[in-house]
Design a protein around this motif. Structure first.
Motif, PDB file in Angstrom:
ATOM      1  N   ASN A 239      11.271   4.980  -2.807  1.00  0.00           N
ATOM      2  CA  ASN A 239      12.232   3.966  -3.243  1.00  0.00           C
ATOM      3  C   ASN A 239      11.987   2.637  -2.537  1.00  0.00           C
ATOM      4  OD1 ASN A 239      13.332   6.770  -2.959  1.00  0.00           O
ATOM      5  ND2 ASN A 239      14.859   5.963  -4.347  1.00  0.00           N
ATOM      6  N   ALA A 240      12.071   1.546  -3.285  1.00  0.00           N
ATOM      7  CA  ALA A 240      12.004   0.166  -2.782  1.00  0.00           C
ATOM      8  C   ALA A 240      10.598  -0.306  -2.433  1.00  0.00           C
ATOM      9  CB  ALA A 240      12.915  -0.037  -1.566  1.00  0.00           C
ATOM     10  N   VAL A 241       9.571   0.556  -2.530  1.00  0.00           N
ATOM     11  CA  VAL A 241       8.205   0.108  -2.242  1.00  0.00           C
ATOM     12  C   VAL A 241       7.662  -0.674  -3.438  1.00  0.00           C
ATOM     13  CG1 VAL A 241       5.819   0.836  -1.837  1.00  0.00           C
ATOM     14  CG2 VAL A 241       7.685   1.956  -0.616  1.00  0.00           C
ATOM     15  N   LYS A 242       7.121  -1.860  -3.159  1.00  0.00           N
ATOM     16  CA  LYS A 242       6.619  -2.731  -4.209  1.00  0.00           C
ATOM     17  C   LYS A 242       5.167  -3.147  -4.026  1.00  0.00           C
ATOM     18  CE  LYS A 242       9.937  -3.171  -7.179  1.00  0.00           C
ATOM     19  NZ  LYS A 242       9.721  -2.744  -8.581  1.00  0.00           N
ATOM     20  N   GLY A 243       4.521  -2.727  -2.958  1.00  0.00           N
ATOM     21  CA  GLY A 243       3.134  -3.126  -2.769  1.00  0.00           C
ATOM     22  C   GLY A 243       2.472  -2.356  -1.645  1.00  0.00           C
ATOM     23  N   ILE A 244       1.145  -2.300  -1.670  1.00  0.00           N
ATOM     24  CA  ILE A 244       0.373  -1.627  -0.622  1.00  0.00           C
ATOM     25  C   ILE A 244      -0.981  -2.307  -0.501  1.00  0.00           C
ATOM     26  CG2 ILE A 244      -0.466   0.107  -2.271  1.00  0.00           C
ATOM     27  CD1 ILE A 244      -0.581   2.099   0.086  1.00  0.00           C
ATOM     28  N   GLU A 245      -1.487  -2.397   0.714  1.00  0.00           N
ATOM     29  CA  GLU A 245      -2.832  -2.915   0.947  1.00  0.00           C
ATOM     30  C   GLU A 245      -3.510  -2.082   2.030  1.00  0.00           C
ATOM     31  OE1 GLU A 245      -2.488  -6.987   2.227  1.00  0.00           O
ATOM     32  OE2 GLU A 245      -2.018  -6.430   4.280  1.00  0.00           O
ATOM     33  N   PHE A 246      -4.819  -1.894   1.892  1.00  0.00           N
ATOM     34  CA  PHE A 246      -5.622  -1.150   2.862  1.00  0.00           C
ATOM     35  C   PHE A 246      -6.509  -2.112   3.636  1.00  0.00           C
ATOM     36  CE2 PHE A 246      -4.422   2.014  -0.182  1.00  0.00           C
ATOM     37  CZ  PHE A 246      -4.348   3.207   0.528  1.00  0.00           C
ATOM     38  N   GLY A 247      -6.672  -1.857   4.920  1.00  0.00           N
ATOM     39  CA  GLY A 247      -7.579  -2.666   5.721  1.00  0.00           C
ATOM     40  C   GLY A 247      -7.236  -4.138   5.686  1.00  0.00           C
ATOM     41  N   SER A 248      -8.231  -4.965   5.400  1.00  0.00           N
ATOM     42  CA  SER A 248      -8.011  -6.412   5.358  1.00  0.00           C
ATOM     43  C   SER A 248      -7.153  -6.825   4.167  1.00  0.00           C
ATOM     44  CB  SER A 248      -9.347  -7.150   5.311  1.00  0.00           C
ATOM     45  OG  SER A 248     -10.086  -6.785   4.156  1.00  0.00           O
ATOM     46  N   GLY A 249      -7.048  -5.962   3.165  1.00  0.00           N
ATOM     47  CA  GLY A 249      -6.120  -6.159   2.061  1.00  0.00           C
ATOM     48  C   GLY A 249      -6.213  -7.504   1.369  1.00  0.00           C
ATOM     49  N   PHE A 250      -5.042  -8.119   1.162  1.00  0.00           N
ATOM     50  CA  PHE A 250      -4.978  -9.383   0.449  1.00  0.00           C
ATOM     51  C   PHE A 250      -5.623 -10.522   1.245  1.00  0.00           C
ATOM     52  CE2 PHE A 250      -1.615  -6.901  -1.580  1.00  0.00           C
ATOM     53  CZ  PHE A 250      -1.951  -7.076  -2.911  1.00  0.00           C
ATOM     54  N   GLU A 251      -5.568 -10.444   2.551  1.00  0.00           N
ATOM     55  CA  GLU A 251      -6.225 -11.465   3.372  1.00  0.00           C
ATOM     56  C   GLU A 251      -7.729 -11.386   3.182  1.00  0.00           C
ATOM     57  OE1 GLU A 251      -4.979 -13.996   5.192  1.00  0.00           O
ATOM     58  OE2 GLU A 251      -3.084 -13.407   4.239  1.00  0.00           O
ATOM     59  N   GLY A 252      -8.231 -10.169   3.031  1.00  0.00           N
ATOM     60  CA  GLY A 252      -9.666  -9.991   2.824  1.00  0.00           C
ATOM     61  C   GLY A 252     -10.146 -10.606   1.527  1.00  0.00           C
ATOM     62  N   SER A 253      -9.241 -10.705   0.551  1.00  0.00           N
ATOM     63  CA  SER A 253      -9.625 -11.286  -0.737  1.00  0.00           C
ATOM     64  C   SER A 253      -9.899 -12.783  -0.639  1.00  0.00           C
ATOM     65  CB  SER A 253      -8.520 -11.036  -1.775  1.00  0.00           C
ATOM     66  OG  SER A 253      -7.360 -11.793  -1.471  1.00  0.00           O
ATOM     67  N   TYR A 289      -5.924   2.790   7.750  1.00  0.00           N
ATOM     68  CA  TYR A 289      -4.673   2.059   7.979  1.00  0.00           C
ATOM     69  C   TYR A 289      -4.311   1.231   6.760  1.00  0.00           C
ATOM     70  CZ  TYR A 289      -7.342  -2.226   9.129  1.00  0.00           C
ATOM     71  OH  TYR A 289      -8.177  -3.315   9.092  1.00  0.00           O
ATOM     72  N   PHE A 290      -3.020   1.202   6.479  1.00  0.00           N
ATOM     73  CA  PHE A 290      -2.521   0.484   5.305  1.00  0.00           C
ATOM     74  C   PHE A 290      -1.119  -0.033   5.578  1.00  0.00           C
ATOM     75  CE2 PHE A 290      -1.945   5.051   4.880  1.00  0.00           C
ATOM     76  CZ  PHE A 290      -0.602   5.199   4.556  1.00  0.00           C
ATOM     77  N   LYS A 291      -0.727  -1.017   4.790  1.00  0.00           N
ATOM     78  CA  LYS A 291       0.573  -1.658   4.954  1.00  0.00           C
ATOM     79  C   LYS A 291       1.329  -1.573   3.632  1.00  0.00           C
ATOM     80  CE  LYS A 291       0.702  -5.483   7.294  1.00  0.00           C
ATOM     81  NZ  LYS A 291       0.534  -6.925   7.648  1.00  0.00           N
ATOM     82  N   ILE A 292       2.631  -1.236   3.709  1.00  0.00           N
ATOM     83  CA  ILE A 292       3.456  -1.060   2.526  1.00  0.00           C
ATOM     84  C   ILE A 292       4.571  -2.091   2.531  1.00  0.00           C
ATOM     85  CG2 ILE A 292       4.676   0.622   1.093  1.00  0.00           C
ATOM     86  CD1 ILE A 292       3.225   2.041   4.128  1.00  0.00           C
ATOM     87  N   ALA A 293       4.811  -2.715   1.383  1.00  0.00           N
ATOM     88  CA  ALA A 293       5.867  -3.717   1.251  1.00  0.00           C
ATOM     89  C   ALA A 293       7.120  -3.090   0.644  1.00  0.00           C
ATOM     90  CB  ALA A 293       5.397  -4.869   0.380  1.00  0.00           C
ATOM     91  N   PHE A 294       8.253  -3.284   1.319  1.00  0.00           N
ATOM     92  CA  PHE A 294       9.544  -2.809   0.830  1.00  0.00           C
ATOM     93  C   PHE A 294      10.389  -4.000   0.396  1.00  0.00           C
ATOM     94  CE2 PHE A 294       8.152   0.814   3.186  1.00  0.00           C
ATOM     95  CZ  PHE A 294       8.850   1.912   2.705  1.00  0.00           C
ATOM     96  N   LYS A 295      10.967  -3.919  -0.776  1.00  0.00           N
ATOM     97  CA  LYS A 295      11.848  -4.987  -1.240  1.00  0.00           C
ATOM     98  C   LYS A 295      13.189  -4.888  -0.500  1.00  0.00           C
ATOM     99  CE  LYS A 295      14.257  -2.625  -5.005  1.00  0.00           C
ATOM    100  NZ  LYS A 295      14.687  -2.695  -6.408  1.00  0.00           N
ATOM    101  N   PRO A 296      14.003  -5.938  -0.517  1.00  0.00           N
ATOM    102  CA  PRO A 296      15.337  -5.856   0.079  1.00  0.00           C
ATOM    103  C   PRO A 296      16.184  -4.812  -0.655  1.00  0.00           C
ATOM    104  CG  PRO A 296      14.726  -8.136  -0.345  1.00  0.00           C
ATOM    105  CD  PRO A 296      13.714  -7.285  -1.031  1.00  0.00           C
ATOM    106  N   THR A 297      17.079  -4.148   0.067  1.00  0.00           N
ATOM    107  CA  THR A 297      17.993  -3.194  -0.546  1.00  0.00           C
ATOM    108  C   THR A 297      18.740  -3.858  -1.700  1.00  0.00           C
ATOM    109  OG1 THR A 297      18.343  -2.396   1.710  1.00  0.00           O
ATOM    110  CG2 THR A 297      19.758  -1.481  -0.008  1.00  0.00           C
ATOM    111  N   ALA A 298      18.848  -3.169  -2.824  1.00  0.00           N
ATOM    112  CA  ALA A 298      19.445  -3.774  -4.015  1.00  0.00           C
ATOM    113  C   ALA A 298      20.967  -3.903  -3.934  1.00  0.00           C
ATOM    114  CB  ALA A 298      19.062  -2.970  -5.253  1.00  0.00           C
ATOM    115  N   THR A 299      21.636  -2.982  -3.239  1.00  0.00           N
ATOM    116  CA  THR A 299      23.098  -3.037  -3.141  1.00  0.00           C
ATOM    117  C   THR A 299      23.520  -4.059  -2.101  1.00  0.00           C
ATOM    118  OG1 THR A 299      23.335  -0.717  -3.777  1.00  0.00           O
ATOM    119  CG2 THR A 299      25.191  -1.737  -2.654  1.00  0.00           C
TER     120      THR A 299
END
Length: 359
Positions: A239-253, A289-299
């Motif tokens: 629940n609430a996860v909206k993104g994931i990146e591995f290693g250098s991820g989006f910065e690597g792009s 290693y990876f990083k996961i993005a959680f959105k703000p709680t909806a309630t």
């Protein structure tokens, strides 16, 4: 409803709703002969359960796991492990005001349209309470994965982020604070931010970083069962996860290949680890290693515009007990889902006989 089972060799099927009599699950494919450490399972459950601190929802649940099958004299028998967790502190009346209203960014609307019926009490099946079952299964998987070290921690809340790499952090500090962040200075700032946001009646998101150490080379089954793809699916099911990146991820792009490539050394390791431990969908022996993005709680405890079941524009405001930030309680869930992926990968690659069971 389908889609309640996760895993191929070590399978978890969960059942139940947030405000029903109980939630629970069936674990199929667990090897026989594992002497279960029930205290370890309890510790993992305590890390996830509500009411554990003033930062999180004050719903008071013991989250005691009742095992129904698959265990004899403390050992797994190889048959399905059935378990349940009773809901003892649900307050369904807190949700009476949304019985005919769709909350913004919740599953209310899509559930109603897809199934023609929804349980408005705490979100029913869409509630994050279901993740308690995943923590049970993940705690058992961890006891089978004696070779691995799986650690997750809060790496950012809002704009406050840990700037150190995971190698520079002391994982022993993760449980020393309410936020579960190993950078104590940042943890203090995060806690202050969450308290301020909670006081406003609002919510805040952030990221969790997960590290898997001592991973052998060769886990993952390309093309469609890539290791990173399986981990991504597991994380995005939370629940609430909206993104994931591995290693250098989006910065690597943003970099050149000459900067992002990991040179291979004579011992098989790589000079850098921008790949995050996975190349071509297969583990390369480096830390994953990876990083996961959680959105703000909806309630929110603030007025929000929405519609009711008759498509009338309405104002909705949250009531009851909710997390202003889900991250502290999500750490053990991330670890659990990671363990479920890794146990499947280990069995796929080496078979159950290679798992080191306790004597």
């Amino acid at each position: 409803m389908s889609g309640n089972t996760f895993g191929k060799h070590f399978r978890l099927t969960t059942f139940g709703e947030s405000h029903g009599e109980a939630i629970g699950g069936i674990i199929d494919g667990c090897p026989s002969g594992l002497m279960l450490d029930l205290d370890a399972i309890k510790r993992e459950m305590n890390r996830r359960k509500p009411g554990q601190s003033t930062l999180v929802t004050q719903r008071k649940e013991d989250d005691e796991v009742i095992f129904l099958s698959g265990i004899f004299e403390g050992k797994t028998t190889g048959t399905p492990i059935g378990f349940m967790i009773k809901n003892n502190n649900s307050k369904s009346k807190d949700y009476d005001h949304i019985a005919n209203v769709y909350r913004p960014s919740h599953a209310d609307y899509v559930y109603d349209k897809k199934y023609g019926i929804r349980d408005h009490r705490g979100g029913g099946r869409s509630s994050a309470r279901e993740t308690a079952c995943r923590v049970v299964a993940g705690a058992i998987a961890k006891q089978l994965l004696t070779k691995l070290n799986i650690v997750a921690y809060v790496s950012s809340v809002g704009e406050i982020a840990v700037e150190k790499s995971y190698e520079e952090l002391d994982f022993g500090e993760i449980e020393s604070n309410l936020v579960r962040c190993p950078d104590i200075e940042k943890a203090t700032e995060m806690e202050e931010l969450i308290r301020a946001i909670k006081k406003e009646g609002d919510s805040i998101g952030g990221t969790i970083t997960c590290v898997i150490q001592n991973v052998p080379v060769g886990l993952g089954e390309p093309v469609f069962d890539r290791l990173d793809a399986e981990i991504a699916k597991a994380m995005l099911s939370i629940n609430a996860v909206k993104g994931i990146e591995f290693g250098s991820g989006f910065e690597g792009s943003k970099t050149k290949g000459s900067q992002n490539n990991d040179s291979i050394l004579p011992n098989g390791k790589t000079k850098t680890n921008n790949a995050g431990g996975v190349v071509g969908g297969i583990s390369n022996g480096m830390d994953i290693y990876f990083k996961i993005a959680f959105k703000p709680t909806a309630t929110l405890m603030l007025n929000q515009t929405s519609i009711d079941t008759q498509n009338n524009i309405v104002t909705v405001k949250g009531k009851g007990r909710h997390d202003a930030c889900v991250l502290p309680r999500a750490v053990p869930i991330v670890e659990a889902m990671t363990a479920l992926v890794m146990i499947d990968m280990f069995i796929e690659e080496f078979g159950k006989q290679d798992l080191q069971l306790q004597e």
